[in-house]
Design a protein around this motif. Structure first.
Motif, PDB file in Angstrom:
ATOM      1  N   PHE A 236       0.749  -0.938  -0.226  1.00  0.00           N
ATOM      2  CA  PHE A 236      -0.211   0.018  -0.077  1.00  0.00           C
ATOM      3  C   PHE A 236       0.739   1.229  -0.130  1.00  0.00           C
ATOM      4  O   PHE A 236       1.875   1.226   0.620  1.00  0.00           O
ATOM      5  N   ASN A 237       0.979   2.290  -0.577  1.00  0.00           N
ATOM      6  CA  ASN A 237       1.180   3.301  -0.056  1.00  0.00           C
ATOM      7  C   ASN A 237       0.617   3.855   0.888  1.00  0.00           C
ATOM      8  O   ASN A 237       0.198   4.676   1.691  1.00  0.00           O
ATOM      9  N   LEU A 238       1.904   4.280   1.719  1.00  0.00           N
ATOM     10  CA  LEU A 238       1.706   4.543   3.146  1.00  0.00           C
ATOM     11  C   LEU A 238       2.011   5.330   3.414  1.00  0.00           C
ATOM     12  O   LEU A 238       2.780   6.385   3.111  1.00  0.00           O
ATOM     13  N   LYS A 239       0.714   6.433   4.253  1.00  0.00           N
ATOM     14  CA  LYS A 239       0.667   8.012   4.443  1.00  0.00           C
ATOM     15  C   LYS A 239       2.080   7.965   5.816  1.00  0.00           C
ATOM     16  O   LYS A 239       2.193   8.847   5.625  1.00  0.00           O
ATOM     17  N   LYS A 240       2.064   7.625   6.514  1.00  0.00           N
ATOM     18  CA  LYS A 240       2.554   7.298   7.863  1.00  0.00           C
ATOM     19  C   LYS A 240       3.756   6.468   8.221  1.00  0.00           C
ATOM     20  O   LYS A 240       2.863   4.887   8.538  1.00  0.00           O
ATOM     21  N   SER A 241       4.594   6.018   8.302  1.00  0.00           N
ATOM     22  CA  SER A 241       5.179   4.682   9.022  1.00  0.00           C
ATOM     23  C   SER A 241       6.515   5.122   9.549  1.00  0.00           C
ATOM     24  O   SER A 241       7.712   5.684   9.633  1.00  0.00           O
ATOM     25  N   LYS A 242       5.984   5.029  11.448  1.00  0.00           N
ATOM     26  CA  LYS A 242       7.050   5.622  12.272  1.00  0.00           C
ATOM     27  C   LYS A 242       7.382   4.578  13.444  1.00  0.00           C
ATOM     28  O   LYS A 242       6.448   4.020  14.010  1.00  0.00           O
ATOM     29  N   PHE A 243       8.609   5.148  13.995  1.00  0.00           N
ATOM     30  CA  PHE A 243       8.792   3.761  15.160  1.00  0.00           C
ATOM     31  C   PHE A 243       9.173   5.160  16.185  1.00  0.00           C
ATOM     32  O   PHE A 243      10.282   6.314  15.874  1.00  0.00           O
ATOM     33  N   ARG A 244       8.472   4.991  17.361  1.00  0.00           N
ATOM     34  CA  ARG A 244       9.070   6.033  18.286  1.00  0.00           C
ATOM     35  C   ARG A 244       9.573   4.487  20.053  1.00  0.00           C
ATOM     36  O   ARG A 244       8.735   3.667  20.259  1.00  0.00           O
ATOM     37  N   SER A 245      10.395   5.414  20.297  1.00  0.00           N
ATOM     38  CA  SER A 245      10.553   4.393  21.786  1.00  0.00           C
ATOM     39  C   SER A 245      11.160   5.614  22.362  1.00  0.00           C
ATOM     40  O   SER A 245      11.189   6.902  22.384  1.00  0.00           O
ATOM     41  N   THR A 246      10.583   5.460  23.568  1.00  0.00           N
ATOM     42  CA  THR A 246      10.681   6.386  24.868  1.00  0.00           C
ATOM     43  C   THR A 246      11.159   6.184  26.059  1.00  0.00           C
ATOM     44  O   THR A 246      10.811   4.172  26.515  1.00  0.00           O
ATOM     45  N   ASN A 247      12.073   6.740  26.696  1.00  0.00           N
ATOM     46  CA  ASN A 247      13.615   5.858  27.390  1.00  0.00           C
ATOM     47  C   ASN A 247      13.365   6.689  29.009  1.00  0.00           C
ATOM     48  O   ASN A 247      13.204   7.929  28.615  1.00  0.00           O
ATOM     49  N   LEU A 248      14.010   6.156  29.929  1.00  0.00           N
ATOM     50  CA  LEU A 248      13.852   6.523  31.535  1.00  0.00           C
ATOM     51  C   LEU A 248      15.536   6.570  31.279  1.00  0.00           C
ATOM     52  O   LEU A 248      15.641   5.633  31.964  1.00  0.00           O
ATOM     53  N   VAL A 249      15.739   8.012  31.595  1.00  0.00           N
ATOM     54  CA  VAL A 249      17.689   7.430  31.594  1.00  0.00           C
ATOM     55  C   VAL A 249      18.399   8.350  32.650  1.00  0.00           C
ATOM     56  O   VAL A 249      17.726   9.789  33.165  1.00  0.00           O
ATOM     57  N   VAL A 250      18.940   7.918  33.377  1.00  0.00           N
ATOM     58  CA  VAL A 250      20.220   9.191  34.198  1.00  0.00           C
ATOM     59  C   VAL A 250      21.569   9.693  33.215  1.00  0.00           C
ATOM     60  O   VAL A 250      22.312   8.195  33.262  1.00  0.00           O
ATOM     61  N   PRO A 251      21.452  10.745  33.081  1.00  0.00           N
ATOM     62  CA  PRO A 251      23.140  11.236  32.052  1.00  0.00           C
ATOM     63  C   PRO A 251      23.547  12.341  33.143  1.00  0.00           C
ATOM     64  O   PRO A 251      23.218  12.452  34.391  1.00  0.00           O
ATOM     65  N   ILE A 252      25.206  12.139  33.228  1.00  0.00           N
ATOM     66  CA  ILE A 252      26.291  12.331  33.765  1.00  0.00           C
ATOM     67  C   ILE A 252      26.880  12.515  33.078  1.00  0.00           C
ATOM     68  O   ILE A 252      26.860  11.862  32.195  1.00  0.00           O
ATOM     69  N   HIS A 253      27.338  13.942  33.286  1.00  0.00           N
ATOM     70  CA  HIS A 253      28.691  14.769  32.766  1.00  0.00           C
ATOM     71  C   HIS A 253      29.079  15.402  33.453  1.00  0.00           C
ATOM     72  O   HIS A 253      29.506  15.640  34.661  1.00  0.00           O
ATOM     73  N   PHE A 254      30.817  15.281  32.786  1.00  0.00           N
ATOM     74  CA  PHE A 254      31.989  16.270  33.877  1.00  0.00           C
ATOM     75  C   PHE A 254      31.831  17.160  32.656  1.00  0.00           C
ATOM     76  O   PHE A 254      32.142  17.376  31.926  1.00  0.00           O
ATOM     77  N   GLU A 255      31.382  18.604  33.784  1.00  0.00           N
ATOM     78  CA  GLU A 255      31.546  19.791  33.413  1.00  0.00           C
ATOM     79  C   GLU A 255      32.430  20.839  33.403  1.00  0.00           C
ATOM     80  O   GLU A 255      33.584  20.659  34.438  1.00  0.00           O
ATOM     81  N   PHE A 256      33.308  21.300  32.423  1.00  0.00           N
ATOM     82  CA  PHE A 256      34.087  22.009  32.142  1.00  0.00           C
ATOM     83  C   PHE A 256      34.358  23.470  32.258  1.00  0.00           C
ATOM     84  O   PHE A 256      33.426  23.275  31.080  1.00  0.00           O
ATOM     85  N   GLY A 257      35.016  24.360  32.395  1.00  0.00           N
ATOM     86  CA  GLY A 257      34.957  25.904  31.790  1.00  0.00           C
ATOM     87  C   GLY A 257      34.667  26.606  32.509  1.00  0.00           C
ATOM     88  O   GLY A 257      35.248  26.436  34.451  1.00  0.00           O
ATOM     89  N   PRO A 258      35.458  28.171  32.579  1.00  0.00           N
ATOM     90  CA  PRO A 258      35.492  28.760  33.252  1.00  0.00           C
ATOM     91  C   PRO A 258      34.509  29.410  34.008  1.00  0.00           C
ATOM     92  O   PRO A 258      33.433  29.298  33.886  1.00  0.00           O
ATOM     93  N   SER A 259      34.207  30.418  35.422  1.00  0.00           N
ATOM     94  CA  SER A 259      32.945  30.470  35.642  1.00  0.00           C
ATOM     95  C   SER A 259      33.718  31.800  36.712  1.00  0.00           C
ATOM     96  O   SER A 259      35.101  31.794  36.714  1.00  0.00           O
ATOM     97  N   LYS A 260      32.786  32.468  37.130  1.00  0.00           N
ATOM     98  CA  LYS A 260      33.024  33.721  38.094  1.00  0.00           C
ATOM     99  C   LYS A 260      32.515  33.835  39.023  1.00  0.00           C
ATOM    100  O   LYS A 260      31.333  33.201  39.425  1.00  0.00           O
ATOM    101  N   LYS A 261      33.287  34.186  40.178  1.00  0.00           N
ATOM    102  CA  LYS A 261      33.393  34.209  41.410  1.00  0.00           C
ATOM    103  C   LYS A 261      32.203  35.425  42.346  1.00  0.00           C
ATOM    104  O   LYS A 261      32.999  36.092  41.687  1.00  0.00           O
TER     105      LYS A 261
END
Length: 359
Positions: A236-261
């Motif tokens: 058939f001529n598909l009007k829509k064909s989409k796949f979706r996943s939903t995830n619950l995650v714990v992100p962890i990052h080391f952040e680097f950069g200057p700052s103002k005291k």
């Protein structure tokens, strides 16, 4: 001998003069004491104003109030303490006048400033005044502590393009549309300064929900047979064909950069506002749901099919990074865990977009 005698006579005359003045005005010492208290009142109220302004600046730095609100509060505090000086000095002046007119000292204008006590504030921050408005305690006021907040938090929102890297294929050969495939991430993140005396490295961590969508090309759809997920072409001529996943995650990052005291009288903070930052890390979590939706027509009737069991990996993990200036970042993430489990050819989700830290 004559010189010593003259010196002794001079001392006697001075003592006699002072005694005479004291006899003429027995309250003179109390009056001098109260006159000196006027300057003390001014100094105290200026210090109280300084502390109040520090609290207002703290609220401004943490975003609790706007600049306009902070200016209005500072003007209110300035007027209040100016009136406090005027009223307290007027009380002292009235007491001086009372002492000047009366040789007999009444109970409320005694030598030790007897009378009821007014307490302002609580605990270590309390101040006590007698009924004349004169500061009488605490005797040893401690210097205000320098309060440090090493952990801050904000909302995280990200949006952008999504696709999948298929083993043995280049991204340009992907069966998923670039324009129609996208991702959205929404979560809450905490940022903690790692070192005590510098803000060069921060740990950013939190909890996020990720929605990853893949828009399938050329009338194809995903199907699963005996655990194997593959793409097939529809009749058939598909009007829509989409796949979706939903995830619950714990992100962890080391952040680097200057700052103002930022240093105030009672606290200090490190601010990364309008500063360049780099974050490197990853995420891990669980797949909450997945669904493949297909729309097409049969004999003019609209048909919608939904498939929710496509052997999607229950555990997800990956690497991510961002480069930001201020609160806006270029954000990329890549799932190290394959999209579907137990496959001969793995597909790994990849995303690129913008990330916003909403303070």
């Amino acid at each position: 001998m004559k010189t010593i005698t003259q010196y002794v006579i001079g001392i006697i005359l001075v003592c006699a003069t002072q005694f005479s003045v004291a006899q003429e005005n027995p309250n003179s010492l109390k009056i001098e004491f109260l006159e000196a208290k006027k300057e003390e009142v001014k100094t105290q109220e200026k210090e109280f104003l300084k502390d109040a302004v520090a609290i207002i600046n703290n609220k401004l730095d943490t975003g609790e109030i706007t600049i306009e609100e902070a200016d209005a509060l500072k003007q209110t505090e300035a007027k209040k303490h100016a009136l406090n000086i005027e009223n307290r000095i007027a009380i002292i002046d009235n007491k001086i006048a009372l002492l000047q007119r009366n040789e007999e000292v009444t109970s409320d204008v005694g030598a030790n400033l007897d009378g009821y006590v007014i307490s302002i504030g609580k605990g270590e921050d309390s101040y006590e005044y007698d009924k004349s408005g004169i500061y009488i305690g605490p005797k040893n006021k401690k210097a205000p502590k320098k309060y440090d907040r090493r952990t801050t938090s904000d909302m995280v929102f990200a949006i952008g393009f999504n696709n999948a890297i298929i083993e043995g294929q280049s991204l340009s050969d992907s069966p998923y549309k670039l324009g129609g495939s996208g991702f959205v991430e929404l979560g809450w993140a905490w940022k903690t300064r790692i070192f005590k005396n510098t803000n060069a490295v921060r740990l950013k961590y939190g909890l996020s929900v990720q929605w990853n969508k893949l828009d399938v090309k050329e009338d194809q759809f995903l199907t699963e047979n005996d655990g194997v997920v593959s793409l097939e072409t529809s009749s058939f001529n598909l009007k829509k064909s989409k796949f979706r996943s939903t995830n619950l995650v714990v992100p962890i990052h080391f952040e680097f950069g200057p700052s103002k005291k930022i240093e105030r009288d009672s606290y200090f903070r490190y601010s990364t506002y309008n500063k360049f930052k780099i974050g490197i890390g990853g995420y891990a979590g669980v797949n909450l749901s997945s669904m493949h939706k297909v729309k097409y027509k049969i004999d003019g009737d609209r048909v919608k099919d939904k498939e929710t069991d496509l052997n999607t990996n229950s555990f997800v993990y990956g690497v991510s990074s961002y480069v930001s200036f201020g609160n806006v970042a270029l954000y990329a993430k890549y799932d190290l865990s394959p999209l579907f489990k137990d496959q001969v050819i793995d597909q790994n989700n990849i995303s690129l977009g913008l990330r916003f830290d909403l303070d």
